[in-house]
Design a protein around this motif. Structure first.
Motif, PDB file in Angstrom:
ATOM      1  N   TYR A   9       0.821  -1.212   0.000  1.00  0.00           N
ATOM      2  CA  TYR A   9       0.000   0.000   0.000  1.00  0.00           C
ATOM      3  C   TYR A   9       0.855   1.261   0.000  1.00  0.00           C
ATOM      4  CZ  TYR A   9      -3.893  -3.142   0.857  1.00  0.00           C
ATOM      5  OH  TYR A   9      -4.824  -4.145   0.747  1.00  0.00           O
ATOM      6  N   GLY A  10       2.077   1.161   0.512  1.00  0.00           N
ATOM      7  CA  GLY A  10       2.985   2.300   0.432  1.00  0.00           C
ATOM      8  C   GLY A  10       3.341   2.623  -1.010  1.00  0.00           C
ATOM      9  N   SER A  11       3.599   1.577  -1.810  1.00  0.00           N
ATOM     10  CA  SER A  11       3.894   1.795  -3.232  1.00  0.00           C
ATOM     11  C   SER A  11       2.692   2.399  -3.939  1.00  0.00           C
ATOM     12  CB  SER A  11       4.290   0.478  -3.898  1.00  0.00           C
ATOM     13  OG  SER A  11       5.497  -0.014  -3.353  1.00  0.00           O
ATOM     14  N   TRP A  12       1.509   1.906  -3.623  1.00  0.00           N
ATOM     15  CA  TRP A  12       0.301   2.458  -4.242  1.00  0.00           C
ATOM     16  C   TRP A  12       0.118   3.927  -3.858  1.00  0.00           C
ATOM     17  CZ3 TRP A  12      -4.084  -1.806  -3.765  1.00  0.00           C
ATOM     18  CH2 TRP A  12      -3.720  -2.893  -4.562  1.00  0.00           C
ATOM     19  N   ALA A  13       0.404   4.244  -2.603  1.00  0.00           N
ATOM     20  CA  ALA A  13       0.265   5.631  -2.161  1.00  0.00           C
ATOM     21  C   ALA A  13       1.213   6.543  -2.929  1.00  0.00           C
ATOM     22  CB  ALA A  13       0.527   5.737  -0.661  1.00  0.00           C
TER      23      ALA A  13
END
Length: 428
Positions: free
Chosen positions: A52-56
């Motif tokens: 989810y960090g990459s998506w953010a």
């Protein structure tokens, strides 16, 4: 964004203290703290935090692209609420996405915390003086880019940037935004293509071209290089954006040399060749700072200067040298930067950053650029070297290299920012 800058710095400082506590309690060896990567605050749900960090980060990058390409086009003249209502909300979305990635979705070791934390401390310091939101956004995006594959970042930029630019052009040629599409300069017309200045349009197009190059890199074919050259011809003929066009031609030339050099496989550069690539940074900085010292003022207009050879060079660069000379006489150099008025326009990135952010930040930026050029050359990643060298040339003529939309190659500095091993400089 002062509150965001302060909050991010405070959370990073708190996280660094908490991360170092096991060393003080002798539960972790200092060498292990310095080398081994960990999440900040807690190690729980590591896989989800990476995902989810990459998506953010990718969402923040796409929001950044949309803000620049659409909200800062001439659509803002038709719909003022884009700037007054929409852009502030999107700014917060972008910064919260980047902030969440930095604090919750990234692994650090002691070395990364020290290096990245020091960079953001200086960036926040100079932001409070220069108040340039694009400079802060660039630094925050660079911190958030760690561990995100470069190809995914470039795909996100292209997925947002290409349709958004197409939308601007459709609205423009339909006469909905900027119906008076031409401005007169020296008896010729320079088409705006829906933006306030042809060089703004040129920067957006060149940024998308560069994103494609960074996406493809070693897989670039000769027809693709021909397409990049065609984009340069369009920029030269259409908006007459010479800076972007010339850099497109330079990029094609350097990529062609890289393709020829690596046709039989990867060929890492030696220390001398890599050192020569890195030396381009101080060389261009020296030229930027020293040339205006030779200016002799001979008339009332900005470009009424001598000697004749410098006048010709200044005309070729559209008064960039004479305007830098004017800045030497108008501004004092402040260690942490200052707010800059509209005149004199400083399109040379070295001079621009010297006054906007101060000499400390300039030294840091130059050191990071030199480290990146040296490291990629030593590893034989010549396409990355070509992109960085091209952006050096572009920065000599345009200050908008501080925008990710015009300079996605800045993400190549991520490995140097976090002092990562060179084999991790391009996460795939």
């Amino acid at each position: 964004m002062f509150g965001f800058a302060n909050a991010l710095l405070a959370f990073l400082a708190l996280a660094a203290v908490l991360d170092f506590l096991p060393v003080l309690r002798r539960r972790l060896a200092p060498a292990a703290w310095w080398r081994e990567e960990r999440f900040l605050f807690t190690q729980q749900r590591g896989a989800a935090r990476v995902k989810y960090g990459s998506w953010a980060f990718l969402l923040g990058l796409m929001v950044y692209e949309f803000i620049v390409v659409f909200n800062n086009s001439m659509a803002r003249e038709n719909w003022p609420w884009l700037q007054t209502r929409v852009s502030p909300v999107l700014d917060w979305v972008m910064y919260l996405c980047f902030g969440a990635k930095i604090l919750l979705g990234t692994k650090y070791n002691g070395r990364s915390i020290v290096c990245a934390g020091a960079l953001f401390f200086v960036a926040r310091w100079v932001y409070f003086n220069g108040q340039n939101i694009w400079w802060l956004g660039l630094c925050v995006a660079l911190l958030a880019a760690k561990d995100v594959p470069l190809r995914r970042a470039m795909k996100a930029m292209l997925a947002c940037g290409v349709p958004t630019l197409a939308l601007v052009e459709v609205l423009h040629f339909a006469g909905i935004i900027a119906p008076n599409a031409a401005s007169e300069r020296d008896g010729s017309y320079r088409l705006m293509f829906g933006y306030g200045h042809p060089n703004t349009f040129g920067g957006v197009v060149f940024g998308l071209v560069l994103a494609w190059v960074l996406l493809r890199r070693a897989k670039l074919t000769w027809p693709e290089l021909a397409a990049v050259a065609a984009a340069g011809v369009f920029l030269m003929v259409g908006p007459k954006s010479r800076s972007a066009a010339l850099c497109a031609f330079l990029l094609v030339s350097l990529l062609a040399l890289a393709k020829l050099r690596t046709r039989k496989g990867p060929r890492p550069g030696g220390k001398v060749l890599a050192g020569g690539c890195a030396a381009l940074v101080p060389l261009l900085a020296a030229v930027s700072y020293i040339l205006p010292l030779f200016v002799v003022k001979i008339g009332p207009w900005a470009n009424d200067i001598g000697p004749s050879w410098l006048k010709k060079l200044d005309d070729l660069l559209t008064c960039r040298i004479s305007l830098a000379w004017a800045a030497y006489r108008v501004f004092d150099i402040k260690i942490a930067g200052q707010m800059l008025p509209d005149w004199p326009a400083l399109d040379n990135i070295f001079v621009y950053l010297l006054y906007l952010t101060g000499p400390v930040m300039v030294v840091l930026v130059c050191a990071l650029m030199m480290a990146a050029l040296y490291g990629y050359a030593r590893r034989g990643q010549w396409q990355a070297v070509a992109c960085l060298v091209t952006m050096l040339a572009y920065g000599y003529m345009e200050s908008q290299v501080t925008h990710l939309t015009s300079d996605p190659a800045v993400l190549l500095l991520c490995g140097a920012v976090f002092a990562l091993p060179r084999e991790r400089w391009m996460e795939e």
